[in-house]
Scaffold this active site. Structure first.
Site, PDB file in Angstrom:
ATOM      1  N   ASN A  71      56.938   2.265  31.773  1.00  0.00           N
ATOM      2  CA  ASN A  71      57.761   2.624  32.936  1.00  0.00           C
ATOM      3  C   ASN A  71      57.349   3.947  33.570  1.00  0.00           C
ATOM      4  OD1 ASN A  71      60.497   2.856  34.518  1.00  0.00           O
ATOM      5  ND2 ASN A  71      60.383   4.699  33.246  1.00  0.00           N
ATOM      6  N   TYR A  99      49.030   4.977  45.780  1.00  0.00           N
ATOM      7  CA  TYR A  99      50.100   4.399  44.965  1.00  0.00           C
ATOM      8  C   TYR A  99      49.858   2.905  44.777  1.00  0.00           C
ATOM      9  CZ  TYR A  99      54.826   2.902  43.610  1.00  0.00           C
ATOM     10  OH  TYR A  99      55.892   2.343  42.963  1.00  0.00           O
ATOM     11  N   ASP A 145      52.824  13.657  26.958  1.00  0.00           N
ATOM     12  CA  ASP A 145      52.331  13.419  28.308  1.00  0.00           C
ATOM     13  C   ASP A 145      51.554  12.115  28.226  1.00  0.00           C
ATOM     14  OD1 ASP A 145      50.749  13.243  30.610  1.00  0.00           O
ATOM     15  OD2 ASP A 145      50.704  15.414  30.846  1.00  0.00           O
ATOM     16  N   VAL A 146      52.000  11.124  28.976  1.00  0.00           N
ATOM     17  CA  VAL A 146      51.440   9.772  28.827  1.00  0.00           C
ATOM     18  C   VAL A 146      49.986   9.701  29.286  1.00  0.00           C
ATOM     19  CG1 VAL A 146      52.069   8.726  31.043  1.00  0.00           C
ATOM     20  CG2 VAL A 146      52.274   7.391  28.952  1.00  0.00           C
TER      21      VAL A 146
HETATM   22  N1  NAP Z   1      62.199   4.927  42.530  1.00  0.00           N
HETATM   23  C1  NAP Z   1      61.830   3.826  43.177  1.00  0.00           C
HETATM   24  O1  NAP Z   1      62.337   3.506  44.279  1.00  0.00           O
HETATM   25  C2  NAP Z   1      60.772   2.934  42.571  1.00  0.00           C
HETATM   26  C3  NAP Z   1      60.381   1.783  43.281  1.00  0.00           C
HETATM   27  C4  NAP Z   1      59.439   0.929  42.713  1.00  0.00           C
HETATM   28  C5  NAP Z   1      58.899   1.217  41.472  1.00  0.00           C
HETATM   29  N2  NAP Z   1      59.282   2.351  40.800  1.00  0.00           N
HETATM   30  C6  NAP Z   1      58.673   2.617  39.492  1.00  0.00           C
HETATM   31  O2  NAP Z   1      59.703   2.703  38.523  1.00  0.00           O
HETATM   32  C7  NAP Z   1      59.272   3.574  37.459  1.00  0.00           C
HETATM   33  C8  NAP Z   1      60.371   4.603  37.187  1.00  0.00           C
HETATM   34  O3  NAP Z   1      60.634   5.305  38.375  1.00  0.00           O
HETATM   35  P1  NAP Z   1      61.902   6.265  38.521  1.00  0.00           P
HETATM   36  O4  NAP Z   1      62.342   6.176  39.938  1.00  0.00           O
HETATM   37  O5  NAP Z   1      62.864   6.005  37.417  1.00  0.00           O
HETATM   38  O6  NAP Z   1      61.182   7.694  38.316  1.00  0.00           O
HETATM   39  P2  NAP Z   1      61.787   9.104  37.819  1.00  0.00           P
HETATM   40  O7  NAP Z   1      63.268   9.123  37.938  1.00  0.00           O
HETATM   41  O8  NAP Z   1      60.993  10.153  38.510  1.00  0.00           O
HETATM   42  O9  NAP Z   1      61.409   9.106  36.260  1.00  0.00           O
HETATM   43  C9  NAP Z   1      60.068   9.115  35.882  1.00  0.00           C
HETATM   44  C10 NAP Z   1      59.980   9.173  34.371  1.00  0.00           C
HETATM   45  O10 NAP Z   1      58.578   9.256  34.017  1.00  0.00           O
HETATM   46  C11 NAP Z   1      58.408  10.407  33.180  1.00  0.00           C
HETATM   47  N3  NAP Z   1      57.106  11.021  33.381  1.00  0.00           N
HETATM   48  C12 NAP Z   1      56.606  11.558  34.515  1.00  0.00           C
HETATM   49  N4  NAP Z   1      55.381  12.054  34.277  1.00  0.00           N
HETATM   50  C13 NAP Z   1      55.121  11.821  32.969  1.00  0.00           C
HETATM   51  C14 NAP Z   1      54.013  12.105  32.121  1.00  0.00           C
HETATM   52  N5  NAP Z   1      52.908  12.705  32.576  1.00  0.00           N
HETATM   53  N6  NAP Z   1      54.092  11.737  30.811  1.00  0.00           N
HETATM   54  C15 NAP Z   1      55.189  11.122  30.332  1.00  0.00           C
HETATM   55  N7  NAP Z   1      56.262  10.816  31.087  1.00  0.00           N
HETATM   56  C16 NAP Z   1      56.220  11.165  32.386  1.00  0.00           C
HETATM   57  C17 NAP Z   1      59.525  11.343  33.597  1.00  0.00           C
HETATM   58  O11 NAP Z   1      59.826  12.253  32.536  1.00  0.00           O
HETATM   59  P3  NAP Z   1      59.355  13.791  32.499  1.00  0.00           P
HETATM   60  O12 NAP Z   1      59.168  14.255  33.918  1.00  0.00           O
HETATM   61  O13 NAP Z   1      60.508  14.425  31.798  1.00  0.00           O
HETATM   62  O14 NAP Z   1      58.097  13.775  31.694  1.00  0.00           O
HETATM   63  C18 NAP Z   1      60.686  10.384  33.790  1.00  0.00           C
HETATM   64  O15 NAP Z   1      61.258  10.057  32.551  1.00  0.00           O
HETATM   65  C19 NAP Z   1      57.947   4.176  37.920  1.00  0.00           C
HETATM   66  O16 NAP Z   1      56.886   3.472  37.333  1.00  0.00           O
HETATM   67  C20 NAP Z   1      57.967   3.959  39.420  1.00  0.00           C
HETATM   68  O17 NAP Z   1      56.675   3.869  39.981  1.00  0.00           O
HETATM   69  C21 NAP Z   1      60.205   3.220  41.331  1.00  0.00           C
END
Ligand code: NAP
Length: 245
Positions: free
Chosen positions: A93, A158, A66-67
């Site tokens: 990320n 956020y 857990d990060v």
């Molecule tokens: N989606 C968008 O449109 C968007 C837009 C702008 C920026 N972003 C940014 O891009 C990044 C990735 O987003 P995404 O859309 O790929 O999200 P996602 O599909 O929800 O994936 C999030 C990742 O973070 C991990 N995670 C969540 N809570 C965690 C914790 N407490 N400890 C360790 N790992 C954790 C999750 O793994 P587990 O749940 O298995 O731990 C998963 O691998 C994020 O920083 C997000 O803010 C996303």
């Protein structure tokens, strides 16, 4: 992006690599010949992601953590170093989105966003940076958001987390410059992740980028020649660029 792998012998740690953008980044770094330690919370998604990567012949290691937990992040970095003896690339990320008007934002939502999106990056840096310095240099890439640049109604917590990430990394970039560690921030908008993937022909698809499209940019940053440093980069689908407004 190039056909010849450019990360042979290099080791990366990618947080949030069990799915979505983090997994796509791990895939892109592995395609460049790098070995990747995938950090996410323990579970079948992380195990499957890493076994799929390893099935391609890549160096891939699950480092469950857990990060937001200092001890768990320290252990994940230690496991990476025990496995490969070095660390060259860190991709911050792990993160999520939740939103509400500020007066309806619960303390729980605030703490979740600040702990995951900001403190998680700090903890990863705290334990990973000594290995980058010891190795004589490296690359750090933070995943921000267009929300780190432009306020949006209903997204103040956020935005605070992502503006904080930008402040953290722009300061770290100056601290680490003498150690030949370069620091970049990639700010995406609207990724086809964080939920069920959209079908190719779904109308909303034009307003989303594929994770692999952003991962290619991250891989380019990580494979750029040593004398090249990239700062803040924004990336969004043409149909949904809020910066154009
Ligand atoms: N989606 C968008 O449109 C968007 C837009 C702008 C920026 N972003 C940014 O891009 C990044 C990735 O987003 P995404 O859309 O790929 O999200 P996602 O599909 O929800 O994936 C999030 C990742 O973070 C991990 N995670 C969540 N809570 C965690 C914790 N407490 N400890 C360790 N790992 C954790 C999750 O793994 P587990 O749940 O298995 O731990 C998963 O691998 C994020 O920083 C997000 O803010 C996303």
């Amino acid at each position: 992006m190039s056909s010849a792998p450019r990360l042979g012998g290099k080791v990366a740690l990618v947080t949030g690599a069990s799915r979505g953008l983090g997994l796509a980044i791990a895939q892109a770094l592995v395609a460049e010949g790098g070995a990747v330690a995938c950090l996410a919370r323990a579970g079948p998604e992380l195990s499957r992601a890493v076994s799929d990567l390893a099935a391609t012949g890549a160096g891939a290691l699950a480092v469950p953590a857990d990060v937001t937990d200092s001890g768990q992040v320290e252990r994940a970095v230690r496991q990476t170093l025990e496995k490969w003896g070095r660390l060259d690339i860190v991709v911050l990320n792990a993160g999520t989105w939740q939103g509400a008007p500020v007066h309806e934002t619960s303390e729980q939502m605030w703490d979740l966003l600040l702990d995951l999106n900001l403190k998680g990056a700090f903890l990863t840096l705290k334990y990973a940076v000594p290995a980058l310095i010891a190795g004589g240099g490296g690359t750090i890439v933070g995943i921000g958001s267009l929300g780190a640049w432009a306020g949006q109604p209903g997204a103040s917590a956020y935005a605070a987390s992502k503006w904080g990430l930008r402040g953290l990394l722009e300061s770290v970039a100056l601290e680490l410059k003498p150690h030949r560690v370069r620091v970049s921030l990639v700010h995406p908008h609207n990724i086809n992740s964080a939920g069920p993937p959209l079908a190719r022909d779904a109308p909303e698809r034009a307003r989303k980028l594929e994770p692999s499209e952003i991962a290619a940019l991250v891989a380019w940053i990580c494979t750029a020649p040593d004398h090249v440093s990239v700062g803040n980069v924004t990336i969004w689908p043409v149909a949904a660029g809020i910066m154009a407004q």
